[in-house]
Enzyme design. Structure first.
Site, short mmCIF file in Angstrom:
data_model
loop_
_atom_site.label_atom_id
_atom_site.label_comp_id
_atom_site.label_asym_id
_atom_site.label_seq_id
_atom_site.Cartn_x
_atom_site.Cartn_y
_atom_site.Cartn_z
NE ARG A 254 -22.00 -33.83 0.92
CZ ARG A 254 -20.91 -33.07 0.94
NH1 ARG A 254 -20.07 -33.08 -0.07
NH2 ARG A 254 -20.64 -32.30 2.00
CG ASP B 113 -13.61 -34.97 -4.96
OD1 ASP B 113 -12.57 -35.66 -4.84
OD2 ASP B 113 -13.97 -34.15 -4.10
CD GLU C 260 -17.98 -39.51 -0.35
OE1 GLU C 260 -17.89 -39.54 -1.59
OE2 GLU C 260 -17.66 -38.53 0.34
CG HIS D 177 -15.47 -35.91 -0.30
ND1 HIS D 177 -16.73 -36.22 0.09
CD2 HIS D 177 -15.42 -34.55 -0.33
CE1 HIS D 177 -17.43 -35.13 0.29
NE2 HIS D 177 -16.65 -34.09 0.04
P1 NAI Z 1 -24.16 -23.21 -1.79
O1 NAI Z 1 -25.16 -23.41 -0.71
O2 NAI Z 1 -23.43 -21.92 -1.89
O3 NAI Z 1 -24.88 -23.45 -3.21
C1 NAI Z 1 -25.76 -24.50 -3.46
C2 NAI Z 1 -26.68 -24.05 -4.57
O4 NAI Z 1 -27.49 -25.17 -4.93
C3 NAI Z 1 -27.63 -22.92 -4.17
O5 NAI Z 1 -27.57 -21.88 -5.13
C4 NAI Z 1 -29.00 -23.58 -4.15
O6 NAI Z 1 -30.05 -22.71 -4.54
C5 NAI Z 1 -28.81 -24.70 -5.16
N1 NAI Z 1 -29.74 -25.79 -5.00
C6 NAI Z 1 -30.15 -26.39 -3.87
N2 NAI Z 1 -30.98 -27.40 -4.16
C7 NAI Z 1 -31.10 -27.42 -5.51
C8 NAI Z 1 -31.83 -28.23 -6.41
N3 NAI Z 1 -32.62 -29.23 -6.00
N4 NAI Z 1 -31.71 -27.97 -7.74
C9 NAI Z 1 -30.92 -26.97 -8.17
N5 NAI Z 1 -30.22 -26.16 -7.37
C10 NAI Z 1 -30.32 -26.39 -6.05
O7 NAI Z 1 -23.16 -24.44 -1.68
P2 NAI Z 1 -21.66 -24.50 -2.22
O8 NAI Z 1 -20.72 -23.99 -1.19
O9 NAI Z 1 -21.61 -23.95 -3.60
O10 NAI Z 1 -21.47 -26.09 -2.26
C11 NAI Z 1 -22.16 -26.90 -3.20
C12 NAI Z 1 -22.00 -28.36 -2.79
O11 NAI Z 1 -20.62 -28.75 -2.98
C13 NAI Z 1 -22.18 -28.58 -1.27
O12 NAI Z 1 -23.51 -28.72 -0.94
C14 NAI Z 1 -21.43 -29.86 -1.05
O13 NAI Z 1 -22.31 -30.94 -1.32
C15 NAI Z 1 -20.34 -29.81 -2.12
N6 NAI Z 1 -18.99 -29.64 -1.56
C16 NAI Z 1 -18.06 -30.57 -1.90
C17 NAI Z 1 -16.75 -30.46 -1.46
C18 NAI Z 1 -15.71 -31.43 -1.90
O14 NAI Z 1 -14.61 -31.45 -1.32
N7 NAI Z 1 -15.94 -32.26 -2.88
C19 NAI Z 1 -16.36 -29.37 -0.55
C20 NAI Z 1 -17.41 -28.40 -0.29
C21 NAI Z 1 -18.69 -28.56 -0.76
#
Ligand code: NAI
Length: 327
Positions: free
Chosen positions: A232, A256, A261, A293
């Site tokens: 993000r 990305d 945005e 994105h």
């Molecule tokens: P997920 O929920 O599986 O993993 C997120 C991880 O971040 C978890 O292990 C959690 O414990 C950790 N976390 C949360 N807050 C934290 C903090 N303050 N410090 C350290 N670790 C922390 O999510 P996933 O599916 O891996 O997605 C990650 C991020 O990728 C999403 O939240 C979204 O923002 C982004 N995303 C971007 C996309 C794109 O097209 N560019 C598409 C899909 C997701």
């Protein structure tokens, strides 16, 4: 069994919707536009509506309810664009459609490789028939330490993929995952700032980590550090980041996502004067790769969200257990 589908993209979703609906024995009302109070009557006769990330606020939900809608499915992982409180008041259930982490993980590895090999500058020169070498010397991933912040679905997949390149991998998350430990060492954030040549972000944006990458944390990083963000935009303080690029502290970046945005992407703005100065500056640097994105956007993603969102409507209408129902 009828479903009204909003924001149906004619170039990649429509055909899939038609095919899957036939397979599932459903009828569809397809609309290219986002749902609003003007086109809500398209839901009449549909117990389910299928949406993406446009705002689904209380007045729209009440209007859905008046048309007889009982279930909203969103073709996204996140569902914070839907007013869940309003949905609950109207007795409307909500479902999402999670897709696999591989597309974003692939894209992240690509941005890491593009950044360490100066691909943005290389392509810029090649396009101008400037075939010189000076300033384009890259680095090899196996010689580098990569810090992965957030080891959830995407971060853990990036780590597994990176392990094949032979680089040293450091990881940070609020919760440690056993399976990650075979490839990476969990360390405190301060260790990542100090040791990593490349830092890649994979956490959701929360109040706690807003502007995680800021003047103070950048100062603790290695000179020439490379930053990749497919999570993000607001995880990075754009002003501090731009200062650090200009000062040469940050050696390269692959972004990305950028701050502010929202409302910009997936529209053609080529004749518009945009107000996002950070984006304009970031796009101007030869060592920064910016994309709009896109990391999620693969054929697998489109097929998954179209199919699963329809399947979730079918399960709802048949009163069966529905793994996609979230509220
Ligand atoms: P997920 O929920 O599986 O993993 C997120 C991880 O971040 C978890 O292990 C959690 O414990 C950790 N976390 C949360 N807050 C934290 C903090 N303050 N410090 C350290 N670790 C922390 O999510 P996933 O599916 O891996 O997605 C990650 C991020 O990728 C999403 O939240 C979204 O923002 C982004 N995303 C971007 C996309 C794109 O097209 N560019 C598409 C899909 C997701």
């Amino acid at each position: 069994m009828q479903v009204t589908v909003y924001n149906c993209r004619p170039f990649d979703e429509k055909e899939l919707f038609v095919d899957y609906a036939r397979e599932l024995g459903m009828e569809l009302v397809l609309c290219n536009d986002a749902p609003d109070l003007n086109n809500v009557s398209l839901c009449r006769g549909s117990k389910c509506v299928d949406v993406i990330t446009s705002k689904i606020d209380a007045p729209l939900i009440e209007a859905f309810h008046e048309q007889g809608v009982e279930y909203i499915t969103t073709r996204t992982i996140g569902y914070d664009h839907i007013d869940l409180e309003a949905a609950k008041k109207c007795g409307i259930k909500v479902g999402n459609a999670p897709y696999g982490p591989n597309g974003v993980a692939d894209y992240t590895v690509m941005l890491i490789l593009m950044s360490i090999r100066r691909m943005n500058a290389i392509l810029g020169r090649t396009n101008l028939q400037d075939y010189t070498l000076m300033g384009l010397n890259g680095r090899e991933l196996r010689d580098l330490t990569v810090g992965v912040i957030g080891t959830g679905r995407i971060g853990a997949t990036v780590i597994r993929d990176l392990s094949g390149f032979g680089c040293r991998i450091l990881a940070y998350d609020l919760y440690e995952k056993e399976e990650v430990k075979q490839y990476a060492s969990y360390v405190p954030l301060t260790e990542i700032w100090k040791e990593a040549d490349v830092i890649t972000l994979h956490t959701p944006l929360t109040e706690d980590n807003h502007h995680l990458i800021n003047q103070e944390t950048i100062a603790q990083m290695k000179d020439g550090v490379i930053l990749v963000n497919t999570a993000r935009g607001a995880l990075i303080d754009s002003d501090a980041f731009i200062d650090a690029i200009e000062a040469g502290k940050i050696g390269a970046a692959g972004l990305d996502v950028v701050e502010n945005e929202f409302g910009l992407y997936y529209y053609d703005h080529k004749s518009d004067i945009l107000k996002n100065r950070e984006l304009a500056l970031l796009r101007s640097f030869p060592n920064v790769t910016v994309s709009h994105h896109m990391a999620f956007y693969t054929r697998n993603y489109v097929e998954t969200v179209v199919k699963d969102s329809l399947m979730s409507c079918k399960l709802y209408m048949e009163g069966r257990e529905n793994p996609w129902e979230v509220a």
